[in-house]
Design an enzyme around this catalytic site. Structure first.
Site, PDB file in Angstrom:
ATOM      1  N   GLY A 198       7.195  27.139  28.742  1.00 49.44           N
ATOM      2  CA  GLY A 198       7.714  27.111  30.100  1.00 49.44           C
ATOM      3  C   GLY A 198       9.216  26.884  30.137  1.00 49.44           C
ATOM      4  CG  ASP A 199      10.776  24.338  31.943  1.00 47.49           C
ATOM      5  OD1 ASP A 199      10.744  24.395  33.186  1.00 47.49           O
ATOM      6  OD2 ASP A 199      10.140  23.487  31.286  1.00 47.49           O
ATOM      7  N   GLY A 217      12.645  33.066  36.255  1.00 41.98           N
ATOM      8  CA  GLY A 217      13.267  33.406  37.531  1.00 41.98           C
ATOM      9  C   GLY A 217      14.427  34.367  37.363  1.00 41.98           C
ATOM     10  N   GLY A 265       8.484  25.844  38.181  1.00 41.61           N
ATOM     11  CA  GLY A 265       9.843  25.807  38.722  1.00 41.61           C
ATOM     12  C   GLY A 265      10.673  26.952  38.191  1.00 41.61           C
ATOM     13  CG  HIS A 266      10.291  30.508  38.638  1.00 44.78           C
ATOM     14  ND1 HIS A 266      10.002  30.432  37.301  1.00 44.78           N
ATOM     15  CD2 HIS A 266       9.149  30.934  39.238  1.00 44.78           C
ATOM     16  CE1 HIS A 266       8.743  30.807  37.100  1.00 44.78           C
ATOM     17  NE2 HIS A 266       8.209  31.111  38.258  1.00 44.78           N
ATOM     18  CB  VAL A 324      13.039  23.595  37.978  1.00 44.09           C
ATOM     19  CG1 VAL A 324      13.237  23.991  39.436  1.00 44.09           C
ATOM     20  CG2 VAL A 324      14.036  24.304  37.095  1.00 44.09           C
TER      21      VAL A 324
END
Length: 427
Positions: free
Chosen positions: A12-13, A17, A42-43, A300
């Site tokens: 992830g992360d 986005g 979270g993006h 995020v």
């Protein structure tokens, strides 16, 4: 009928986005779709120097002309949904059209309560959840005591379902966790308060998306979390509660696998992880601190500091295989610009044996030690580069080496946070 999947290829992360935003601005995108997870994702998107963070909303909500879709595989907190929408509107952002699946499951306040008390109860065996109720909501879905978005428009059915869900949950809260029971009326009242605003957004999103593909429109399926957090294919039990791999997109959106044209795995030029669980290339020295600092490695959604390590080609090959990746999008190459030598994990050593594919068992992965190859750094700022040829020679060698050892071609490279700070390798 181009259907494009963008997903995380690590923990992830990775910058999904940015990849989604780039695709949406280089070619017209008609729909941007979230298919799994909740507001634990979270993006971050940077547009004209302004930073925007989306959590439950698809990042396409910022793309004019696109319809954003929260599909059936997502678990939806109405409170979080409207808080996020209102936050964008307060900043003067003109948000795109939003559709929500009638079959998506609801995260109620009691799900977050259960999530938090369970994590505390586990003590040193904590999973590292966000505490936002995602796991308990998925558990109710699988146990067939979940509440769907459509239920918010029928008070009788809603009350029956909440009563059934809390019958067991309240026993757990009062008798195991020594907490106060949750009142059915309070939960029903809260969820009903969202119904009027939510109802115009709700539709059969599976039908909507299949009709769009039939009409030749472009649909972008945006992943939440990542491959190594997949409940089946990740580092179980330190995973999320859904299937963020490519196969989960079809289930979570109600489309067939033959619809998908491209599967893009987003991967950092190094590796990060939030929460508990094994992480073979994790750094506990000055290099790790420097990656955290230069990369701005703060979650995020949670605000937690991300654990940092070098690029792991074993994880990349695994992600390529289980997702059937057609290409990678490599992010944050610019962060590595101050190292003289850059290690890359090309294999693991487990009990004295060299292993080049993902270990089969949790025990083996926990004991895996990285085997590194070293690449010369470029010691320069590459944030202004806009073509592969403009990158320093050592940066080109690094990207080409990662491509050769990771199982799929690298389509593009992020050299900064802005949407324009991208280098296309294979157009």
């Amino acid at each position: 009928m181009p259907a494009i999947v963008v997903l995380g290829a690590q923990w992830g992360d990775e910058g999904k986005g940015k990849a989604t935003d780039l695709l949406a601005t280089t070619d017209p995108i008609d729909f941007v779709v979230r298919t799994s997870g909740g507001h634990n994702a979270g993006h971050t998107i940077v547009i004209d120097g302004e930073k925007y963070a989306t959590h439950l909303l698809p990042s396409g909500i910022l793309t004019p002309g696109a319809t954003s879709v929260i599909a059936n595989g997502v678990v939806v907190s109405p409170e979080a949904l409207f808080r996020e929408l209102d936050g964008l509107l307060a900043r003067g952002v003109e948000v795109a059209d939003l559709k929500v699946s009638a079959n998506a499951h609801v995260i109620a306040s009691y799900h977050a309560t259960i999530d938090k008390v369970t994590e505390r109860f586990l003590g040193k065996n904590q999973i590292g959840t966000t505490g936002r109720g995602i796991g308990p909501a998925y558990a109710d879905k699988i146990n067939r005591v979940g509440v769907r978005i459509a239920d918010l428009f029928d008070e009788k059915i809603l009350r029956e379902k909440i009563d059934a869900a809390l019958d067991v949950r309240n026993h757990l809260l009062t008798k195991v966790y020594n907490r106060r029971a949750i009142e059915v009326d309070a939960v029903v009242e809260e969820l009903l308060s969202y119904a009027d605003r939510l109802e115009p957004m709700v539709c059969d999103t599976s039908l909507l998306l299949n009709q769009a593909l039939d009409a030749g429109q472009t649909v972008l399926f945006e992943g939440a979390q990542a491959t190594m957090l997949d409940v089946d294919h990740g580092t179980y039990p330190f995973v999320t509660s859904s299937n963020p791999v490519a196969g989960g997109v079809c289930v979570g959106a109600g489309i067939g696998p033959t619809r998908v044209d491209r599967v893009i795995g987003v991967i950092k030029a190094y590796t990060t992880r939030v929460g508990s669980g094994p992480f073979p290339t994790e750094l506990f020295d000055e290099d790790g601190i420097q990656l955290q600092t230069l990369g701005g490695e703060i979650g995020v959604s949670t605000g937690r500091t991300r654990r940092c390590g070098w690029y792991d080609a074993v994880v990349a090959r695994y992600a390529s295989r289980v997702n059937g990746l057609t290409e990678f999008f490599l992010t944050k190459l610019d962060i590595l610009g101050s190292w003289d030598r850059i290690p890359v994990c090309v294999a693991y050593e487990i009990d004295g044996q060299r292993v080049e594919e993902m270990p089969m068992t949790q025990t083996e992965f926990h004991h895996a030690k990285p085997v590194y190859e070293y690449f010369d750094g470029w010691n320069s700022d590459i944030s202004g580069c806009r073509s592969f040829e403009e990158l320093p020679k050592n940066a080109q060698i690094y990207v080409q080496a990662l491509e050769e050892m990771s199982g799929a071609k690298i389509w593009g490279v992020g050299v900064g946070p802005g949407r324009e700070q991208t280098v296309v390798v294979h157009g």
